[in-house]
Scaffold this active site. Sequence first.
Site, mmCIF file in Angstrom:
data_model
loop_
_atom_site.group_PDB
_atom_site.id
_atom_site.type_symbol
_atom_site.label_atom_id
_atom_site.label_comp_id
_atom_site.label_asym_id
_atom_site.label_seq_id
_atom_site.Cartn_x
_atom_site.Cartn_y
_atom_site.Cartn_z
ATOM 1 C CG HIS A 161 -1.991 -1.000 1.386
ATOM 2 N ND1 HIS A 161 -2.921 -1.271 0.193
ATOM 3 C CD2 HIS A 161 -2.184 -2.014 2.313
ATOM 4 C CE1 HIS A 161 -3.540 -2.077 0.376
ATOM 5 N NE2 HIS A 161 -3.326 -2.815 1.665
ATOM 6 C CG ASP A 195 -2.556 -8.047 0.670
ATOM 7 O OD1 ASP A 195 -2.163 -8.464 1.605
ATOM 8 O OD2 ASP A 195 -3.794 -7.611 0.810
ATOM 9 C CG HIS A 197 -6.576 -5.075 1.621
ATOM 10 N ND1 HIS A 197 -5.743 -5.925 2.643
ATOM 11 C CD2 HIS A 197 -7.878 -4.574 2.115
ATOM 12 C CE1 HIS A 197 -6.652 -6.158 3.595
ATOM 13 N NE2 HIS A 197 -7.966 -5.176 3.477
ATOM 14 C CG ASP A 284 -5.020 -9.749 2.987
ATOM 15 O OD1 ASP A 284 -4.456 -10.485 2.030
ATOM 16 O OD2 ASP A 284 -4.824 -8.769 3.336
HETATM 17 C C1 SP5 Z 1 -1.014 -5.005 3.896
HETATM 18 C C2 SP5 Z 1 -2.492 -5.186 4.231
HETATM 19 O O1 SP5 Z 1 -3.231 -5.989 4.140
HETATM 20 N N1 SP5 Z 1 -3.172 -3.978 4.551
HETATM 21 C C3 SP5 Z 1 -4.536 -3.936 4.961
HETATM 22 C C4 SP5 Z 1 -5.082 -2.672 5.462
HETATM 23 C C5 SP5 Z 1 -6.161 -2.584 5.841
HETATM 24 N N2 SP5 Z 1 -6.831 -1.552 6.520
HETATM 25 C C6 SP5 Z 1 -8.052 -1.129 6.407
HETATM 26 C C7 SP5 Z 1 -8.884 -1.668 7.480
HETATM 27 C C8 SP5 Z 1 -10.322 -1.431 7.415
HETATM 28 C C9 SP5 Z 1 -11.040 -1.687 8.357
HETATM 29 N N3 SP5 Z 1 -12.429 -2.242 8.175
HETATM 30 C C10 SP5 Z 1 -12.825 -3.152 9.178
HETATM 31 C C11 SP5 Z 1 -13.754 -4.442 8.640
HETATM 32 C C12 SP5 Z 1 -13.662 -5.178 9.676
HETATM 33 N N4 SP5 Z 1 -14.730 -6.326 9.184
HETATM 34 ZN ZN ZN Z 2 -4.167 -7.077 2.530
#
Ligand code: SP5
Ligand code: ZN
Length: 340
Positions: A161, A195, A197, A284
Amino acid sequence: MKVYYSETHRKHEPLFEIFDGGLRVPYLENPDRMDRILKALRATDWADILEPNDFGLDPIYTVHDKDYVDFLASSWTEWLASDAMDKSTLLPATFALRRTPQKPTSLLGRAGYYMMDLSACIVEGTYQAALASANCALNAAEAVANGARAAFALCRPPGHHAGKDYAAGYCFINNAAVAANWLSTKGSVALLDIDYHCGNGTQDIFYERADVLTISIHADPNFEYPYYAGYATETGSGAGLGFHKNMPLEKGTDNERYLSALEEALVLIRKFAPAYLVLSAGMDIYADDPLGTIKVTTAGIGEIGRRISALDLPTVIVMEGGYNNDALGRNVVEFLSAFQ
Ligand code: SP5
Ligand code: ZN
């Protein structure tokens, strides 16, 4: 398989992050993740766990703006010298839009300028940990450049990211991008990001380049973090037009649907015929990940590994996300086994 890992990651241990709605939760990207993976790797007979050598700052400055790296280097000391009331974690509450923002000189102003969200928390050892993590990726790249079939960079913090000049989503230095950029001086590179995301930072870094093909398979950013990048319409620009591919997936994507998206990505990689492959390997996508909505099983992760391995390319595997710590070791070993 050579596995590069540094204990320095333990110096980066934020106590909390801020979720949607302002909920303060324990930091999901925690040192225990590495302990679970190490334990599983040590139980195999093929993981050769090595301390990374230091490549210095040059390979990092070719990917990230020097001003941003300077911010990472000095922000903690500046934070301690500031008049903030709670100094446990450097986290701003104001963020710069990338329209035509001015760059303030104040620490919190710069923090909001260089951070995208409330999960890239900076604490005392963050910079050191981020440098050690990037060195793991560089060492794995070097091993592969020297003829290894594959090498694993057990990176923490993760990287995908982080863009040229920003931290985001637990990431500070883009380890996979640093490795891919270093390898690109030796031959063409495909970087595949699995990943959960979107690898928005990697997308930004290589968006105008034709010598590094970037492909990211991820949850549709229309409903999932990082929201503002990762759409299928984004395909690169300038010389890089046609050398970036986003493959957004729906909630609930199962093994079969995931593998059919992966096959599409593998066709593009075969056509590009790179000298090297770099993988941003987040776990993830696993069905029981606390941040995920994709339903790939451990067996599915193994099959993803085997399909990618069948490309038969020298491959740098870089650890990204994955937050179900109970399953993380088994998922990583399942994935890496395919590259033996
Ligand atoms: C490297 C990596 O996988 N980074 C991911 C960062 C995500 N951060 C955003 C979190 C959003 C929170 N949403 C909560 C939903 C829980 N069900
Ligand atoms: Zn991720």
